[in-house]
Design a protein around this motif. Structure first.
Motif, PDB file in Angstrom:
ATOM      1  N   ASN A 166      -7.267  11.304 -11.413  1.00  0.00           N
ATOM      2  CA  ASN A 166      -8.282  12.209 -11.956  1.00  0.00           C
ATOM      3  C   ASN A 166      -7.870  12.581 -13.384  1.00  0.00           C
ATOM      4  O   ASN A 166      -6.876  12.067 -13.903  1.00  0.00           O
ATOM      5  CB  ASN A 166      -8.481  13.432 -11.057  1.00  0.00           C
ATOM      6  CG  ASN A 166      -7.231  14.286 -10.922  1.00  0.00           C
ATOM      7  OD1 ASN A 166      -6.292  14.205 -11.717  1.00  0.00           O
ATOM      8  ND2 ASN A 166      -7.212  15.129  -9.902  1.00  0.00           N
ATOM      9  N   LYS A 168      -3.027   0.328  -3.886  1.00  0.00           N
ATOM     10  CA  LYS A 168      -2.731  -0.895  -3.135  1.00  0.00           C
ATOM     11  C   LYS A 168      -2.778  -2.087  -4.066  1.00  0.00           C
ATOM     12  O   LYS A 168      -3.441  -2.059  -5.112  1.00  0.00           O
ATOM     13  CB  LYS A 168      -3.685  -1.071  -1.962  1.00  0.00           C
ATOM     14  CG  LYS A 168      -5.135  -1.149  -2.302  1.00  0.00           C
ATOM     15  CD  LYS A 168      -5.970  -1.243  -1.045  1.00  0.00           C
ATOM     16  CE  LYS A 168      -7.443  -1.281  -1.406  1.00  0.00           C
ATOM     17  NZ  LYS A 168      -8.279  -1.375  -0.231  1.00  0.00           N
ATOM     18  N   VAL A 181      -1.071   9.633  -2.541  1.00  0.00           N
ATOM     19  CA  VAL A 181      -2.283  10.385  -2.884  1.00  0.00           C
ATOM     20  C   VAL A 181      -1.874  11.836  -3.125  1.00  0.00           C
ATOM     21  O   VAL A 181      -1.063  12.399  -2.381  1.00  0.00           O
ATOM     22  CB  VAL A 181      -3.341  10.277  -1.762  1.00  0.00           C
ATOM     23  CG1 VAL A 181      -4.550  11.160  -2.056  1.00  0.00           C
ATOM     24  CG2 VAL A 181      -3.776   8.823  -1.590  1.00  0.00           C
ATOM     25  N   SER A 201     -10.474   7.396 -11.946  1.00  0.00           N
ATOM     26  CA  SER A 201     -11.325   7.118 -10.793  1.00  0.00           C
ATOM     27  C   SER A 201     -12.790   7.084 -11.206  1.00  0.00           C
ATOM     28  O   SER A 201     -13.263   7.964 -11.929  1.00  0.00           O
ATOM     29  CB  SER A 201     -11.102   8.179  -9.715  1.00  0.00           C
ATOM     30  OG  SER A 201     -11.751   7.815  -8.529  1.00  0.00           O
ATOM     31  N   ASP A 238      -5.732   4.935  -8.997  1.00  0.00           N
ATOM     32  CA  ASP A 238      -6.864   5.778  -9.380  1.00  0.00           C
ATOM     33  C   ASP A 238      -6.392   7.211  -9.552  1.00  0.00           C
ATOM     34  O   ASP A 238      -5.795   7.789  -8.628  1.00  0.00           O
ATOM     35  CB  ASP A 238      -7.939   5.724  -8.301  1.00  0.00           C
ATOM     36  CG  ASP A 238      -8.692   4.414  -8.290  1.00  0.00           C
ATOM     37  OD1 ASP A 238      -9.854   4.421  -8.720  1.00  0.00           O
ATOM     38  OD2 ASP A 238      -8.130   3.391  -7.864  1.00  0.00           O
ATOM     39  N   PRO A 251      -0.201   4.950   0.791  1.00  0.00           N
ATOM     40  CA  PRO A 251      -1.067   6.093   1.101  1.00  0.00           C
ATOM     41  C   PRO A 251      -0.359   7.438   0.880  1.00  0.00           C
ATOM     42  O   PRO A 251      -1.008   8.453   0.606  1.00  0.00           O
ATOM     43  CB  PRO A 251      -1.435   5.894   2.571  1.00  0.00           C
ATOM     44  CG  PRO A 251      -0.393   4.965   3.111  1.00  0.00           C
ATOM     45  CD  PRO A 251       0.052   4.112   1.952  1.00  0.00           C
ATOM     46  N   VAL A 258      -5.781   9.917  -6.716  1.00  0.00           N
ATOM     47  CA  VAL A 258      -6.867  10.388  -5.846  1.00  0.00           C
ATOM     48  C   VAL A 258      -7.267   9.381  -4.769  1.00  0.00           C
ATOM     49  O   VAL A 258      -8.045   9.724  -3.866  1.00  0.00           O
ATOM     50  CB  VAL A 258      -8.104  10.819  -6.660  1.00  0.00           C
ATOM     51  CG1 VAL A 258      -7.786  12.011  -7.532  1.00  0.00           C
ATOM     52  CG2 VAL A 258      -8.638   9.663  -7.511  1.00  0.00           C
ATOM     53  N   LYS A 259      -6.776   8.130  -4.859  1.00  0.00           N
ATOM     54  CA  LYS A 259      -7.050   7.111  -3.836  1.00  0.00           C
ATOM     55  C   LYS A 259      -5.772   6.377  -3.525  1.00  0.00           C
ATOM     56  O   LYS A 259      -4.876   6.295  -4.360  1.00  0.00           O
ATOM     57  CB  LYS A 259      -8.082   6.093  -4.358  1.00  0.00           C
ATOM     58  CG  LYS A 259      -9.501   6.626  -4.434  1.00  0.00           C
ATOM     59  CD  LYS A 259     -10.455   5.668  -5.120  1.00  0.00           C
ATOM     60  CE  LYS A 259     -10.602   4.343  -4.407  1.00  0.00           C
ATOM     61  NZ  LYS A 259     -11.586   3.463  -5.070  1.00  0.00           N
ATOM     62  N   LYS A 260      -5.691   5.816  -2.326  1.00  0.00           N
ATOM     63  CA  LYS A 260      -4.505   5.072  -1.896  1.00  0.00           C
ATOM     64  C   LYS A 260      -4.268   3.885  -2.829  1.00  0.00           C
ATOM     65  O   LYS A 260      -5.086   2.980  -2.920  1.00  0.00           O
ATOM     66  CB  LYS A 260      -4.692   4.580  -0.467  1.00  0.00           C
ATOM     67  CG  LYS A 260      -3.606   3.640   0.021  1.00  0.00           C
ATOM     68  CD  LYS A 260      -3.829   3.186   1.435  1.00  0.00           C
ATOM     69  CE  LYS A 260      -5.044   2.300   1.556  1.00  0.00           C
ATOM     70  NZ  LYS A 260      -5.224   1.754   2.908  1.00  0.00           N
ATOM     71  N   GLU A 314       0.848  -1.199   0.000  1.00  0.00           N
ATOM     72  CA  GLU A 314       0.000   0.000   0.000  1.00  0.00           C
ATOM     73  C   GLU A 314       0.880   1.244   0.000  1.00  0.00           C
ATOM     74  O   GLU A 314       1.955   1.241   0.595  1.00  0.00           O
ATOM     75  CB  GLU A 314      -0.907   0.042   1.226  1.00  0.00           C
ATOM     76  CG  GLU A 314      -1.909  -1.065   1.291  1.00  0.00           C
ATOM     77  CD  GLU A 314      -2.882  -0.892   2.456  1.00  0.00           C
ATOM     78  OE1 GLU A 314      -2.588  -0.148   3.408  1.00  0.00           O
ATOM     79  OE2 GLU A 314      -3.948  -1.510   2.391  1.00  0.00           O
TER      80      GLU A 314
END
Length: 71
Positions: free
Chosen positions: A59, A69, A16, A41, A57, A13, A65-67, A11
Motif C-alpha cells: 500500500n 509468491k 502480509v 497494489s 503488493d 503468506p 497487502v497480498k501474499k 509463497e
C-alpha cells in the motif's frame, strides 16, 4: 552421489502486513533464486510468469497487502 537440495520456498503468506523492506529481505534470504519486486497494489503489471520474481503488493505506506509468491 549428488545431494538433493530442499525445494525453494515460493509463497510467503506470513509476510502480509509486514513492511516491504523487511519482507523483501526475508523473501530473498529464504529463496536466493528470486528477486522481490515492489508494486503498488492495483497497479498494472507484466503478466508473464517469471520463476525468478516475487511480486510484493504494497500500500502507500509500503506495507505488504497480498501474499507474496513467485511469478
Amino acid at each position: 552421489m549428488a545431494e538433493e537440495s530442499a525445494p525453494r520456498k515460493t509463497e510467503w503468506p506470513e509476510l502480509v502486513f509486514v513492511k516491504y523492506s523487511i519482507a523483501a529481505a526475508i523473501i530473498e534470504k529464504e529463496n536466493p533464486d528470486v528477486e522481490a519486486v515492489k508494486i503498488l497494489s492495483g497497479t498494472p503489471r507484466i503478466l508473464n510468469f517469471d520463476i525468478n520474481r516475487v511480486w510484493v503488493d504494497i500500500n502507500v505506506e509500503e506495507v505488504v497487502v497480498k501474499k507474496p509468491k513467485v511469478g
